[in-house]
Design a protein around this motif. Sequence first.
Motif, PDB file in Angstrom:
ATOM      1  N   PHE A  45       6.609  15.843   1.765  1.00 53.69           N
ATOM      2  CA  PHE A  45       5.988  14.756   2.508  1.00 53.69           C
ATOM      3  C   PHE A  45       4.984  15.297   3.522  1.00 53.69           C
ATOM      4  O   PHE A  45       5.320  16.144   4.348  1.00 53.69           O
ATOM      5  N   GLN A  48       2.449   9.477   6.330  1.00 53.26           N
ATOM      6  CA  GLN A  48       2.437   8.104   5.846  1.00 53.26           C
ATOM      7  C   GLN A  48       1.532   7.256   6.727  1.00 53.26           C
ATOM      8  O   GLN A  48       1.554   7.392   7.958  1.00 53.26           O
ATOM      9  N   LEU A  90      -0.175  14.270  -4.254  1.00 56.53           N
ATOM     10  CA  LEU A  90       0.259  12.977  -4.766  1.00 56.53           C
ATOM     11  C   LEU A  90       0.181  11.916  -3.684  1.00 56.53           C
ATOM     12  O   LEU A  90       0.556  12.155  -2.535  1.00 56.53           O
ATOM     13  N   SER A  94       3.735   1.747  -1.239  1.00 50.60           N
ATOM     14  CA  SER A  94       4.901   0.878  -1.169  1.00 50.60           C
ATOM     15  C   SER A  94       4.558  -0.306  -0.277  1.00 50.60           C
ATOM     16  O   SER A  94       3.504  -0.345   0.345  1.00 50.60           O
ATOM     17  N   GLY A  98      10.251  -2.898   6.313  1.00 52.78           N
ATOM     18  CA  GLY A  98      11.173  -2.437   7.341  1.00 52.78           C
ATOM     19  C   GLY A  98      12.326  -1.649   6.757  1.00 52.78           C
ATOM     20  O   GLY A  98      13.014  -0.926   7.469  1.00 52.78           O
ATOM     21  N   TYR A  99      12.535  -1.783   5.466  1.00 55.29           N
ATOM     22  CA  TYR A  99      13.620  -1.080   4.797  1.00 55.29           C
ATOM     23  C   TYR A  99      13.069  -0.172   3.709  1.00 55.29           C
ATOM     24  O   TYR A  99      11.918  -0.264   3.326  1.00 55.29           O
ATOM     25  N   GLN A 100      13.932   0.692   3.226  1.00 63.02           N
ATOM     26  CA  GLN A 100      13.545   1.617   2.170  1.00 63.02           C
ATOM     27  C   GLN A 100      13.079   0.842   0.962  1.00 63.02           C
ATOM     28  O   GLN A 100      13.792  -0.012   0.444  1.00 63.02           O
ATOM     29  N   GLU A 101      11.891   1.098   0.535  1.00 65.27           N
ATOM     30  CA  GLU A 101      11.339   0.445  -0.640  1.00 65.27           C
ATOM     31  C   GLU A 101      10.891   1.497  -1.643  1.00 65.27           C
ATOM     32  O   GLU A 101      10.575   2.612  -1.266  1.00 65.27           O
ATOM     33  N   THR A 102      10.844   1.122  -2.867  1.00 63.72           N
ATOM     34  CA  THR A 102      10.436   2.044  -3.927  1.00 63.72           C
ATOM     35  C   THR A 102       8.979   2.445  -3.726  1.00 63.72           C
ATOM     36  O   THR A 102       8.125   1.605  -3.472  1.00 63.72           O
ATOM     37  N   GLN A 103       8.731   3.734  -3.848  1.00 66.02           N
ATOM     38  CA  GLN A 103       7.371   4.238  -3.806  1.00 66.02           C
ATOM     39  C   GLN A 103       6.860   4.404  -5.227  1.00 66.02           C
ATOM     40  O   GLN A 103       7.584   4.880  -6.103  1.00 66.02           O
ATOM     41  N   PHE A 105       3.961   6.262  -7.465  1.00 65.46           N
ATOM     42  CA  PHE A 105       3.098   7.427  -7.343  1.00 65.46           C
ATOM     43  C   PHE A 105       1.876   7.326  -8.246  1.00 65.46           C
ATOM     44  O   PHE A 105       1.939   6.803  -9.360  1.00 65.46           O
ATOM     45  N   GLY A 106       0.796   7.899  -7.748  1.00 67.61           N
ATOM     46  CA  GLY A 106      -0.395   8.066  -8.556  1.00 67.61           C
ATOM     47  C   GLY A 106      -0.304   9.336  -9.380  1.00 67.61           C
ATOM     48  O   GLY A 106       0.652  10.100  -9.249  1.00 67.61           O
TER      49      GLY A 106
ATOM     50  N   TYR B  32      19.754   6.667   0.379  1.00 70.63           N
ATOM     51  CA  TYR B  32      19.057   5.928  -0.660  1.00 70.63           C
ATOM     52  C   TYR B  32      18.569   6.988  -1.643  1.00 70.63           C
ATOM     53  O   TYR B  32      17.850   7.904  -1.257  1.00 70.63           O
ATOM     54  N   PHE B  34      17.108   8.440  -5.487  1.00 65.55           N
ATOM     55  CA  PHE B  34      16.134   8.146  -6.529  1.00 65.55           C
ATOM     56  C   PHE B  34      16.119   9.284  -7.554  1.00 65.55           C
ATOM     57  O   PHE B  34      16.362  10.439  -7.236  1.00 65.55           O
ATOM     58  N   TYR B  36      13.168  10.573 -10.309  1.00 66.56           N
ATOM     59  CA  TYR B  36      11.814  10.425 -10.833  1.00 66.56           C
ATOM     60  C   TYR B  36      11.627  11.411 -11.987  1.00 66.56           C
ATOM     61  O   TYR B  36      12.241  12.485 -12.012  1.00 66.56           O
ATOM     62  N   LEU B  44       4.541  11.000 -10.673  1.00 63.96           N
ATOM     63  CA  LEU B  44       5.974  10.731 -10.785  1.00 63.96           C
ATOM     64  C   LEU B  44       6.222   9.286 -11.199  1.00 63.96           C
ATOM     65  O   LEU B  44       5.602   8.373 -10.657  1.00 63.96           O
ATOM     66  N   PHE B  51      20.520   1.977  -3.913  1.00 61.89           N
ATOM     67  CA  PHE B  51      20.440   1.595  -2.505  1.00 61.89           C
ATOM     68  C   PHE B  51      21.825   1.208  -1.990  1.00 61.89           C
ATOM     69  O   PHE B  51      22.210   1.573  -0.895  1.00 61.89           O
ATOM     70  N   GLY B  95      16.300   7.554   3.763  1.00 68.09           N
ATOM     71  CA  GLY B  95      17.128   6.735   4.629  1.00 68.09           C
ATOM     72  C   GLY B  95      16.917   5.259   4.373  1.00 68.09           C
ATOM     73  O   GLY B  95      16.090   4.877   3.556  1.00 68.09           O
ATOM     74  N   PRO B  96      17.637   4.421   5.072  1.00 68.79           N
ATOM     75  CA  PRO B  96      17.574   2.983   4.815  1.00 68.79           C
ATOM     76  C   PRO B  96      16.341   2.296   5.376  1.00 68.79           C
ATOM     77  O   PRO B  96      16.045   1.166   4.993  1.00 68.79           O
ATOM     78  N   TYR B  97      15.638   2.976   6.281  1.00 70.43           N
ATOM     79  CA  TYR B  97      14.497   2.323   6.918  1.00 70.43           C
ATOM     80  C   TYR B  97      13.209   3.043   6.574  1.00 70.43           C
ATOM     81  O   TYR B  97      13.054   4.231   6.869  1.00 70.43           O
ATOM     82  N   ASN B  98      12.334   2.363   5.883  1.00 69.24           N
ATOM     83  CA  ASN B  98      11.028   2.818   5.418  1.00 69.24           C
ATOM     84  C   ASN B  98      11.116   4.122   4.635  1.00 69.24           C
ATOM     85  O   ASN B  98      12.170   4.664   4.375  1.00 69.24           O
ATOM     86  N   ASN B  99       9.989   4.615   4.248  1.00 66.11           N
ATOM     87  CA  ASN B  99       9.961   5.739   3.308  1.00 66.11           C
ATOM     88  C   ASN B  99       9.661   7.071   3.973  1.00 66.11           C
ATOM     89  O   ASN B  99       9.440   8.065   3.297  1.00 66.11           O
TER      90      ASN B  99
END
Lengths: 114, 114
Positions: A45, A48, A90, A94, A98-103, A105-106, B32, B34, B36, B44, B51, B95-99
């Motif tokens: 990472f 963001q 990469l 997303s 406010g919560y973990q969401e699926t990312q 990727f390009g 959380y 994943f 890929y 990816l 979750f 984690g549960p909040y954002n990426n």
Amino acid sequence: DAGVTQSPTHLIKTRGQQVTLRCSPKSGHDTVSWYQQALGQGPQFIFQYYEEEERQRGNFPDRFSGHQFPNYSSELNVNALLLGDSALYLCASSLATGYQETQYFGPGTRLLVL
Amino acid sequence: AQSVTQPDIHITVSEGASLELRCNYSYGATPYLFWYVQSPGQGLQLLLKYFSGDTLVQGIKGFEAEFKRSQSSFNLRKPSVHWSDAAEYFCAVGGPYNNNDMRFGAGTRLTVKP
């Protein structure tokens, strides 16, 4: 529905130069993350962007900077390139809830620094 | 700090055989998780995610993964591998909040023998 797109696909630079990579997020997404994937490694990472601001940053030097535009697209800039910056970069998008969401990727931009 | 370990760098299986790719994570709270997949020269693609809820998660392309909190594991399985499954597989934890704190393992390269 277009997915995440990145340009260029490949890039060759020499040490000390500067590079700009571009990313367009998936339709409906407002958050863009950048990752560096060195050969044989998992993505790391970088940072963001959300609402045109850098929201979080990984362990990367200030040579790495970015920008997000009002249309949510993003740029990654790397100054004073080093040989070690050679990697696949990469972009992932997303939706900020406010919560973990699926990312999503390009395909990445492969940067080679000579 | 969170981390992901994929103990197997490279796995070879015969087409039609079953597959299990191991993933162990370290995370201080509810993770959380994943999986890929990355084909050569590609970005990816998300296979599946966990979750909350049912610890057995179904994904695309016939893959499934089981979350075992007691073992800090999230292993990926497929009952019958196809030649097109040959690729690099990455496990990731967030984690549960954002990426912003997603961490990837180093990946497992899958080779499929005819």
